[in-house]
Design a protein around this motif. Structure first.
Motif, PDB file in Angstrom:
ATOM      1  N   GLU A 164       0.824  -1.206   0.000  1.00 43.69           N
ATOM      2  CA  GLU A 164       0.000   0.000   0.000  1.00 43.69           C
ATOM      3  C   GLU A 164       0.860   1.260   0.000  1.00 43.69           C
ATOM      4  O   GLU A 164       0.513   2.271  -0.621  1.00 43.69           O
ATOM      5  N   LEU A 165       2.011   1.208   0.706  1.00 45.62           N
ATOM      6  CA  LEU A 165       2.853   2.391   0.818  1.00 45.62           C
ATOM      7  C   LEU A 165       3.717   2.616  -0.422  1.00 45.62           C
ATOM      8  O   LEU A 165       3.868   3.751  -0.879  1.00 45.62           O
ATOM      9  N   TYR A 166       4.285   1.529  -0.952  1.00 50.87           N
ATOM     10  CA  TYR A 166       5.260   1.689  -2.029  1.00 50.87           C
ATOM     11  C   TYR A 166       4.678   1.456  -3.425  1.00 50.87           C
ATOM     12  O   TYR A 166       5.252   1.908  -4.412  1.00 50.87           O
ATOM     13  N   TYR A 167       3.564   0.745  -3.498  1.00 53.13           N
ATOM     14  CA  TYR A 167       2.979   0.469  -4.805  1.00 53.13           C
ATOM     15  C   TYR A 167       1.497   0.827  -4.808  1.00 53.13           C
ATOM     16  O   TYR A 167       0.628  -0.045  -4.943  1.00 53.13           O
ATOM     17  N   PRO A 168       1.170   2.092  -4.607  1.00 51.55           N
ATOM     18  CA  PRO A 168      -0.245   2.501  -4.577  1.00 51.55           C
ATOM     19  C   PRO A 168      -0.869   2.385  -5.963  1.00 51.55           C
ATOM     20  O   PRO A 168      -0.182   2.356  -6.992  1.00 51.55           O
ATOM     21  N   GLU A 169      -2.199   2.306  -5.971  1.00 49.88           N
ATOM     22  CA  GLU A 169      -2.921   2.167  -7.228  1.00 49.88           C
ATOM     23  C   GLU A 169      -2.913   3.450  -8.040  1.00 49.88           C
ATOM     24  O   GLU A 169      -3.043   3.420  -9.258  1.00 49.88           O
ATOM     25  N   SER A 170      -2.793   4.602  -7.370  1.00 56.13           N
ATOM     26  CA  SER A 170      -2.808   5.878  -8.078  1.00 56.13           C
ATOM     27  C   SER A 170      -1.890   6.860  -7.379  1.00 56.13           C
ATOM     28  O   SER A 170      -1.432   6.619  -6.244  1.00 56.13           O
ATOM     29  N   GLN A 171      -1.612   7.970  -8.079  1.00 57.20           N
ATOM     30  CA  GLN A 171      -0.779   9.005  -7.487  1.00 57.20           C
ATOM     31  C   GLN A 171      -1.441   9.621  -6.265  1.00 57.20           C
ATOM     32  O   GLN A 171      -0.770   9.978  -5.283  1.00 57.20           O
ATOM     33  N   ALA A 172      -2.767   9.743  -6.299  1.00 60.64           N
ATOM     34  CA  ALA A 172      -3.499  10.295  -5.161  1.00 60.64           C
ATOM     35  C   ALA A 172      -3.351   9.399  -3.932  1.00 60.64           C
ATOM     36  O   ALA A 172      -3.159   9.886  -2.803  1.00 60.64           O
TER      37      ALA A 172
END
Length: 363
Positions: A164-172
């Motif tokens: 969740e921290l390093y590979y988020p789904e979006s820039q937001a």
């Protein structure tokens, strides 16, 4: 007898069936209580280290566990609207946020009770909240099918948070995750700094007089105003240390012969003609402690409008204690008379001083 049989004998079924995360929290709470209460540990940084999660994380975690007993149900189908529960990073974030909201509310409620905001009431109140929410969370999970219950695979949970921290789904999501981590670090850092480096309040000492009422209670009332030579009067002297360090005090009790010089609506000016030193008390007090000294006062010199004065000094008093050089001072106005049928005699004071003082008269 194998290990499983021993566990069944020692622990009841209600304890054995508790979820692993709630068991772990109960173990932590037990260790934390020992660290706070045991004399050898509570003065060390271990107490602060174990106490921080107690106020910053555990209450909120158990509250969220009671609200969301189910595991995150994500089928991988974006069109499926049946997703329920919350993921790992949301659960951690909400745990911190709810703890920061719950603990001050508990303190606010205690402020309006006779217990007040003190260590023992706050600790017991938060513990009760944790126990109640833990029981509710465990019961709610038991009502769900086993495959739907929230459970912690600690390694998988760690990997989920990292993803969740390093590979988020979006820039937001990335920006929100960064803000979340910074907020949590600031909250933990500020509370940790407040615990490690507490701000000292005003330094002062208390000096007051009390008497004992008919029920044996100490009250600030019914002070003796008429004394008879040779007959003792009982008073209680109170000394309170709020100097933020252990302090040595000396209290000097004097009976002063005074002359009224000037009197106005708000101020009386008197001259101390002589004073007799009656008693001296030496007290060693740690910070935030109070000592009550019940004693008897016996006056030898008759006269009206004499001033029974208590002078407080840090460490040793000067050779000639006065209200001007005392750290704290409190006094009573008394009339000293001789016993009926005796002839008046004058006792020479042990020492005298010429001293002019100004006194505020309560309006």
């Amino acid at each position: 007898m194998n290990r499983q049989e021993i566990v069944r004998i020692v622990f009841p079924r209600s304890v054995r069936t508790l979820p692993a995360d709630i068991k772990l929290i109960f173990v932590y709470l037990s260790v934390m209580c020992l660290a706070i209460l045991l004399p050898g540990i509570r003065e060390t940084p271990i107490r602060a280290g174990l106490g921080l999660p107690f106020v910053l994380f555990v209450p909120g975690y158990l509250f969220i566990a009671a609200l969301f007993p189910e595991e995150t149900a994500d089928t991988g189908d974006d069109t499926d609207a049946s997703q329920s529960g919350i993921d790992g990073i949301e659960r951690v974030a909400l745990s911190f946020g709810m703890s920061i909201a719950i603990v001050p509310l508990i303190g606010l409620v205690l402020n309006f009770t006779p217990f007040g905001i003190r260590l023992a009431p706050i600790m017991v109140s938060i513990l009760l909240f944790c126990v109640v929410t833990a029981v509710v969370a465990a019961n709610r999970r038991q009502t769900l099918p086993e495959e739907e219950r929230f459970s912690i695979d600690f390694w998988a949970y760690y990997e989920q948070i990292v993803d969740e921290l390093y590979y988020p789904e979006s820039q937001a999501d990335k920006v929100l995750n960064i803000l979340l981590v910074v907020s949590v670090l600031l909250a933990v850092g500020s509370v940790g700094y407040a615990v490690a480096v507490p701000k000292q309040g005003e330094s002062f000492s208390e000096l007051y007089l009390l008497t004992e009422n008919a029920n044996g209670e100490l009250v600030a009332d019914n002070y003796p105003q008429e004394l008879t030579t040779g007959e003792p009067a009982t008073l209680t002297l109170g000394i309170g240390n709020n100097e933020h360090q252990q302090t040595s005090y000396t209290a000097v009790v004097t009976l002063q012969q005074v002359t009224l010089i000037n009197e106005s609506a708000n101020e009386t000016r008197v001259r101390v003609d002589s004073q007799e030193r009656l008693q001296t008390y030496e007290v060693e007090l740690p910070h935030n402690e109070t000592r009550h000294i019940t004693h008897e006062i016996t006056a030898d010199t008759p006269g009206d409008q004499q001033r029974l004065t208590y002078l407080l000094y840090k460490n040793s008093p000067p050779a000639n204690p006065t209200t001007e050089n005392a750290y704290r001072e409190v006094h009573l106005w008394v009339n000293v008379s001789q016993p009926s049928g005796s002839q008046q005699s004058v006792t020479q004071p042990r020492y005298s001083s010429e001293q002019v003082t100004r006194e505020r008269i309560p309006g």
